[in-house]
Design an enzyme around this catalytic site. Sequence first.
Site, PDB file in Angstrom:
ATOM      1  N   ASN A 100       0.871  -1.167   0.000  1.00 48.18           N
ATOM      2  CA  ASN A 100       0.000   0.000   0.000  1.00 48.18           C
ATOM      3  C   ASN A 100       0.915   1.226   0.000  1.00 48.18           C
ATOM      4  O   ASN A 100       1.436   1.621   1.039  1.00 48.18           O
ATOM      5  CB  ASN A 100      -0.883  -0.046   1.255  1.00 48.18           C
ATOM      6  CG  ASN A 100      -1.853   1.108   1.324  1.00 48.18           C
ATOM      7  OD1 ASN A 100      -1.795   2.031   0.502  1.00 48.18           O
ATOM      8  ND2 ASN A 100      -2.744   1.069   2.297  1.00 48.18           N
ATOM      9  N   ARG A 145      -2.455  -2.020  -3.603  1.00 51.93           N
ATOM     10  CA  ARG A 145      -3.651  -1.195  -3.441  1.00 51.93           C
ATOM     11  C   ARG A 145      -3.519  -0.005  -4.399  1.00 51.93           C
ATOM     12  O   ARG A 145      -2.530   0.721  -4.349  1.00 51.93           O
ATOM     13  CB  ARG A 145      -3.749  -0.698  -2.007  1.00 51.93           C
ATOM     14  CG  ARG A 145      -4.906   0.242  -1.842  1.00 51.93           C
ATOM     15  CD  ARG A 145      -4.930   0.845  -0.456  1.00 51.93           C
ATOM     16  NE  ARG A 145      -6.096   1.699  -0.348  1.00 51.93           N
ATOM     17  CZ  ARG A 145      -6.110   2.852   0.315  1.00 51.93           C
ATOM     18  NH1 ARG A 145      -5.031   3.284   0.922  1.00 51.93           N
ATOM     19  NH2 ARG A 145      -7.194   3.565   0.367  1.00 51.93           N
ATOM     20  N   HIS A 169     -12.624   3.302  -0.651  1.00 47.19           N
ATOM     21  CA  HIS A 169     -12.680   2.302   0.438  1.00 47.19           C
ATOM     22  C   HIS A 169     -13.403   1.033  -0.021  1.00 47.19           C
ATOM     23  O   HIS A 169     -13.940   0.275   0.790  1.00 47.19           O
ATOM     24  CB  HIS A 169     -13.446   2.817   1.678  1.00 47.19           C
ATOM     25  CG  HIS A 169     -12.798   3.948   2.406  1.00 47.19           C
ATOM     26  ND1 HIS A 169     -13.529   4.952   2.987  1.00 47.19           N
ATOM     27  CD2 HIS A 169     -11.506   4.219   2.667  1.00 47.19           C
ATOM     28  CE1 HIS A 169     -12.707   5.805   3.573  1.00 47.19           C
ATOM     29  NE2 HIS A 169     -11.467   5.384   3.396  1.00 47.19           N
ATOM     30  N   ARG A 216     -11.450  16.069   6.494  1.00 48.21           N
ATOM     31  CA  ARG A 216     -12.211  16.482   5.306  1.00 48.21           C
ATOM     32  C   ARG A 216     -13.622  16.893   5.690  1.00 48.21           C
ATOM     33  O   ARG A 216     -14.244  16.290   6.561  1.00 48.21           O
ATOM     34  CB  ARG A 216     -12.308  15.339   4.282  1.00 48.21           C
ATOM     35  CG  ARG A 216     -10.983  14.886   3.735  1.00 48.21           C
ATOM     36  CD  ARG A 216     -11.202  13.921   2.559  1.00 48.21           C
ATOM     37  NE  ARG A 216      -9.965  13.250   2.226  1.00 48.21           N
ATOM     38  CZ  ARG A 216      -9.769  11.928   2.362  1.00 48.21           C
ATOM     39  NH1 ARG A 216     -10.738  11.149   2.789  1.00 48.21           N
ATOM     40  NH2 ARG A 216      -8.608  11.407   2.042  1.00 48.21           N
ATOM     41  N   GLU A 276      -8.324  -4.804   4.936  1.00 47.24           N
ATOM     42  CA  GLU A 276      -8.132  -4.523   3.520  1.00 47.24           C
ATOM     43  C   GLU A 276      -6.986  -5.330   2.934  1.00 47.24           C
ATOM     44  O   GLU A 276      -7.039  -5.766   1.795  1.00 47.24           O
ATOM     45  CB  GLU A 276      -7.910  -3.015   3.318  1.00 47.24           C
ATOM     46  CG  GLU A 276      -9.189  -2.237   3.584  1.00 47.24           C
ATOM     47  CD  GLU A 276      -8.979  -0.740   3.679  1.00 47.24           C
ATOM     48  OE1 GLU A 276      -8.591  -0.292   4.777  1.00 47.24           O
ATOM     49  OE2 GLU A 276      -9.194  -0.035   2.692  1.00 47.24           O
TER      50      GLU A 276
END
Length: 407
Positions: A11, A97, A186, A247, A390
């Site tokens: 990742n 990823r 996601h 965010r 993940e």
Amino acid sequence: MSNPTRVLVLNSGSSSVKYQLLDMSDGARLAVGLVERIGEETSRLVHTPLTGDGSAAGRERTAAVPDHEAALKAVAEELAADGLGLDSPDLAAIGHRVVHGGLRFSEPTVVTDEVLAEIERLIPVAPLHNPANVTGIRTARALRPDLPQVAVFDTAFHTSMPEHAARYAIDVETADAHRIRRYGFHGTSHAYVSRRVAGLLGKDPAEVNVIVLHLGNGASASAVAGGRCVDTSMGLTPLEGLVMGTRSGDIDPAVVFHLERVAGMSTDEIDVLLNKKSGLVGLCGDNDMREIRRRIDEGDERAQLAFDIYIHRLKKYIGAYYAVLGRVDAVAFTAGVGENAAPVREAAVAGLEDLGLAVDAGLNAVRSAEPRLISPEYARVAVAVVPTDEELEIARQTYSLVTSAAH
Ligand code: AMP
């Protein structure tokens, strides 16, 4: 010789590389680690080989790691020191990823020159993430050119969204010319969690409708009908939707024009404001839910307001996706906040009893790394906590692709 069963999951972020080596014969993790602060004098490497009994003794060092190539070489050295090197014949593939797969990539994909070029072409819609992902893939391919490298896209799970959920109500020609639509992110987590929830209910994923709430530093909700995503809260970029650590999530787009015209801010300044200085951190100065809860316990009003805004938005999405799905079998909480913050789970479903949603205070308070139900027996809709994984999902998808391709 037996077939290789190990998958290295990489990742690659803008200044970090996280990795895990998994053995897909049993899903066991053999090593985990990360390199962070790449490009600085004080880059940090943490490598933890995991033994069969789950015990771990990590190695940590600080050294200048100038770029991703040096980072991956350092990772390869650490793995080699434990006899798990990249040259091992047990390594079946490397799974990467990749944040943005656009419309083209709806499945995990073996990386070729053409695939890599297409991921690069998506950089304008994912300027913060895809460049690092491309660098990671390129470097790994240089280290092991003969090994299958698979890209697993954060957007892939959402490509099943119908047009009426994926399109913004803006001029169609303009949208299409600039590939403006809702992609969602996601996806690997939403796919994994929605499948695990079905397992928790003893059902096939095709039979259940689930609202997945991935609440980490980034946060997104999705509506999953019979194993397929039908709506998600992030859009063209990860900025849309829920209130996140830094965010803003949903705002009136006219706020941007207003900031340009009235506050004289540049596009880049507004980008930083909305992506890095908004959300919980903008509202109260902290983006860590633990710290926010601690401040609330001390009577801090700003922290309380930030929490209330976060929960209000979360509730709106639960209601919206309830309506989108029509029938909901489960609501699943995952990621850092979703897995750990019992007060968030409690507040998010409070008052939704008429929708069949409730949380059992005792079950909600239990801390566990296992997927579990936290709703009372009588509740019509199951409420679940499902720790996301993940890396395991990327490894699973990667391994399944390379083994099916080999037959
Ligand atoms: P993630 O992006 O999934 O790694 O989630 C990171 C976020 O999870 C942190 O910024 C915290 O807000 C939150 N978090 C992690 N651990 C806890 C905890 N024990 N209690 C509450 N929030 C937590």
